[in-house]
Design a protein around this motif. Structure first.
Motif, PDB file in Angstrom:
ATOM      1  N   ASN A  39       1.015  -7.352   0.819  1.00  0.00           N
ATOM      2  CA  ASN A  39       1.755  -6.831   1.753  1.00  0.00           C
ATOM      3  C   ASN A  39       0.920  -5.597   2.427  1.00  0.00           C
ATOM      4  N   VAL A  40       0.621  -5.532   3.881  1.00  0.00           N
ATOM      5  CA  VAL A  40      -0.212  -4.479   4.257  1.00  0.00           C
ATOM      6  C   VAL A  40       0.564  -3.817   5.335  1.00  0.00           C
ATOM      7  N   ASP A  41       1.830  -3.492   5.228  1.00  0.00           N
ATOM      8  CA  ASP A  41       2.630  -2.501   5.816  1.00  0.00           C
ATOM      9  C   ASP A  41       2.122  -1.105   5.378  1.00  0.00           C
ATOM     10  N   ASP A  42       1.397  -0.867   4.462  1.00  0.00           N
ATOM     11  CA  ASP A  42       0.428   0.154   4.317  1.00  0.00           C
ATOM     12  C   ASP A  42      -1.072  -0.027   4.532  1.00  0.00           C
ATOM     13  N   GLU A  43      -1.860   0.556   4.812  1.00  0.00           N
ATOM     14  CA  GLU A  43      -3.216   0.195   4.936  1.00  0.00           C
ATOM     15  C   GLU A  43      -3.704   0.001   3.355  1.00  0.00           C
ATOM     16  N   PRO A  44      -4.625  -0.829   3.064  1.00  0.00           N
ATOM     17  CA  PRO A  44      -5.267  -1.129   1.898  1.00  0.00           C
ATOM     18  C   PRO A  44      -5.507   0.150   1.099  1.00  0.00           C
ATOM     19  N   LYS A  45      -5.066   0.146  -0.182  1.00  0.00           N
ATOM     20  CA  LYS A  45      -5.331   1.373  -1.335  1.00  0.00           C
ATOM     21  C   LYS A  45      -6.138   0.804  -2.230  1.00  0.00           C
TER      22      LYS A  45
END
Lengths: 359, 359
Positions: A65-71
């Motif tokens: 899931n890349v709704d958020d940028e990669p952490k």
């Protein structure tokens, strides 16, 4: 001292070349179970693309899931998941990691491939050339074009303290599969914002102080292709956008991005704004620094019917604003490329605050 | 089915980057004596460049002569020379082979690197993907730009029966050192003819039937750079010519040359004419096939004050003419790229003879 630029080992380009992925991976399978790990953007969970994956019985498919940028935390979690899977198979390392998606998914694939062979947390390696061991074989299939992640030597991650890539020669993909049909269904405005990542990056490169003829040739070609894609009714727009992204990525070899990317990193860190849209939001306020580029960018927005989000920053606390400015200021090479060695006298904290407050 | 294109592993580009060669090679030295073999065009025997070679005590410098185009026999002889040297050192393989010169010297370096690990004569491997084992590490330092040999997957050799390359992924260089200062002293008309190899190759690619967007992007950029170099007073002409050659070479990934290269191979085989000058001689008679390209080529000749050699073919015997036609006709992909699948109905032996008789 010039960078000795590590290139992607193998490139296949062409409409429909995704169907060659199985044969390409076959040559890389080795070890007990010859496991390939597919990291695929979960937007494809419901579509037909997953049925075309050349998966074998022991392979692992992980929807990312890349709704958020990669952490960094997410990278560590995915790496653990792959390691546990391999332990369950009584096997050591997978034969390869394949990222199928946009820049974020490709960055996750790079990061997981690196972290499978390098101990600790990915946050330990945020910086330049901190990676010690070669990654496992890793391959990208872009389904969005513009970031240049397919050819870059970084994987941009948001860590506990900063947004900064794992920059190393080992980060570079062993294989990229550039099939223009794969980006045909990318929805707007995402397609546009990702394309603008490329366009803006080239404006920043070409007007920067770091440029040489290698990067100039690639940057100019990339911008020319962006113009064809976003300002004309060119046929083969998908093919051209894919090449624009590739050339834009290559142009970074001897250049650097600039003010827009630095400010956009701050926005991403504090607001979680995605890189592409963040760049577009910022760039619209940089007419003083990139006058021609910003004017052309606005023409592209108009032609493509894009409305930028506004008033994103007004509700932030002073602490959040300070953090945003700190994150932007960490990126010294970007500022130096844009404004020269004396950039600190030009771009003060107040000046950055003033720019952010417009957004 | 699209070619999975093997790229050069590492590229360093920049004025003065030749001075980084020592550090670059250091990372590749291994084995007992860690021998590096330098193949250097013998035109540099009297100049200052040889004093800048990063040679260590056990390294081997071989002056190569490329007055004639590289022959399989010469490759075999050089390979034997290197093997004997290593035996005398009680050692196995050298750590690397470095070619310093133009296209012919780079091709010799590729071929020797391949033949050190593949048995028999280089003539056994003229063709496509016949090479079995990876080459030893090989690196190029171009001192002339235009051939694209620095990025290509071939090394063009004249054998007992044909002029044909050792085409394979293993042929591709591991490292190229692109220092525009190295081509600054290349004399005319050699510099011009070598540049025209690039220009003509791109005209043939861009008008051919094999093209896709990857090769088109590179081909267009290459032609644009050639125009700047040969039709304007551009600064950084050396930098641009070096990039034109690189881009021209990359454009070949999904394209092919055409009529000019096919006919030029025949001229080279029978008359021993060098590739660059051969292409220019032929291209001037191909206005029917490449009208715009030939007109622009003539403008470049005029601006650069070049007089083409004429009447090269008139004294040939019928046998020699037949051989020349045979050598040209072997190159089927070139004809098909230029004229389409029905090329045999268009380009008959008589038609080729007629063209040759003009030269």
């Amino acid at each position: 001292m010039f960078r000795n630029f590590k290139m992607v080992s193998k490139v296949v380009f062409g409409r429909g070349c995704f169907s060659q992925l199985g044969d390409i991976l076959e040559g890389q399978r080795s070890g007990k179970n010859a496991v390939m790990v597919f990291l695929m953007d979960d937007v494809f969970e419901s579509g037909p693309l997953k049925d075309r994956l050349p998966m074998k019985a022991e392979d692992l498919l992980i929807w990312v899931n890349v709704d958020d940028e990669p952490k960094t935390k997410y990278v560590d979690q995915l790496t653990t998941q792959v390691k546990k899977y391999m332990v369950a198979k009584h096997d050591h390392l997978p034969s390869g990691v394949i990222g199928i998606g946009g820049g974020s998914t490709m960055d996750l694939a790079k990061a997981v491939a690196l972290m499978l062979t390098n101990e600790g947390s990915s946050a330990d390696y945020q910086g330049w050339d901190l990676i010690k061991n070669p990654a496992v074989y890793h391959c990208a299939v872009p389904t969005l074009s513009g970031t240049g992640a397919e050819v870059s030597r970084t994987t941009v991650l948001t860590g506990p303290e900063k947004k900064l890539g794992l920059n190393s020669d080992h980060t570079v993909f062993d294989q990229i599969v550039l099939d223009p049909e794969m980006i045909a269904d990318a929805p707007n405005p995402q397609r546009f914002y990702t394309g603008m990542d490329c366009y803006i990056h080239c404006v920043e490169s070409l007007t920067g102080t770091y440029l040489n003829s290698f990067s100039q040739a690639y940057g100019e070609k990339s911008i020319e292709l962006c113009r064809e894609v976003f300002l004309t009714d060119t046929p083969d727009a998908d093919d051209k956008l894919m090449m624009a992204s590739y050339c834009g990525g290559m142009s970074i070899a001897y250049s650097q991005v600039g003010i827009c990317h630095a400010l956009s990193y701050g926005l991403a860190f504090v607001l979680g704004l995605h890189h592409g849209i963040g760049n577009s939001v910022v760039f619209d306020y940089l007419e003083d620094y990139y006058p021609e580029g910003v004017r052309e960018f606005r023409k592209m927005m108009e032609r493509q019917g894009i409305d930028l989000p506004r008033n994103l920053v007004s509700g932030l606390t002073d602490d959040q604003m300070d953090t945003m400015i700190n994150v932007a200021l960490v990126l010294e090479p970007l500022w130096e490329n844009a404004l020269g060695k004396d950039w600190k006298t030009i771009m003060t904290r107040d000046k950055i605050r003033e720019l952010y407050l417009k957004m």
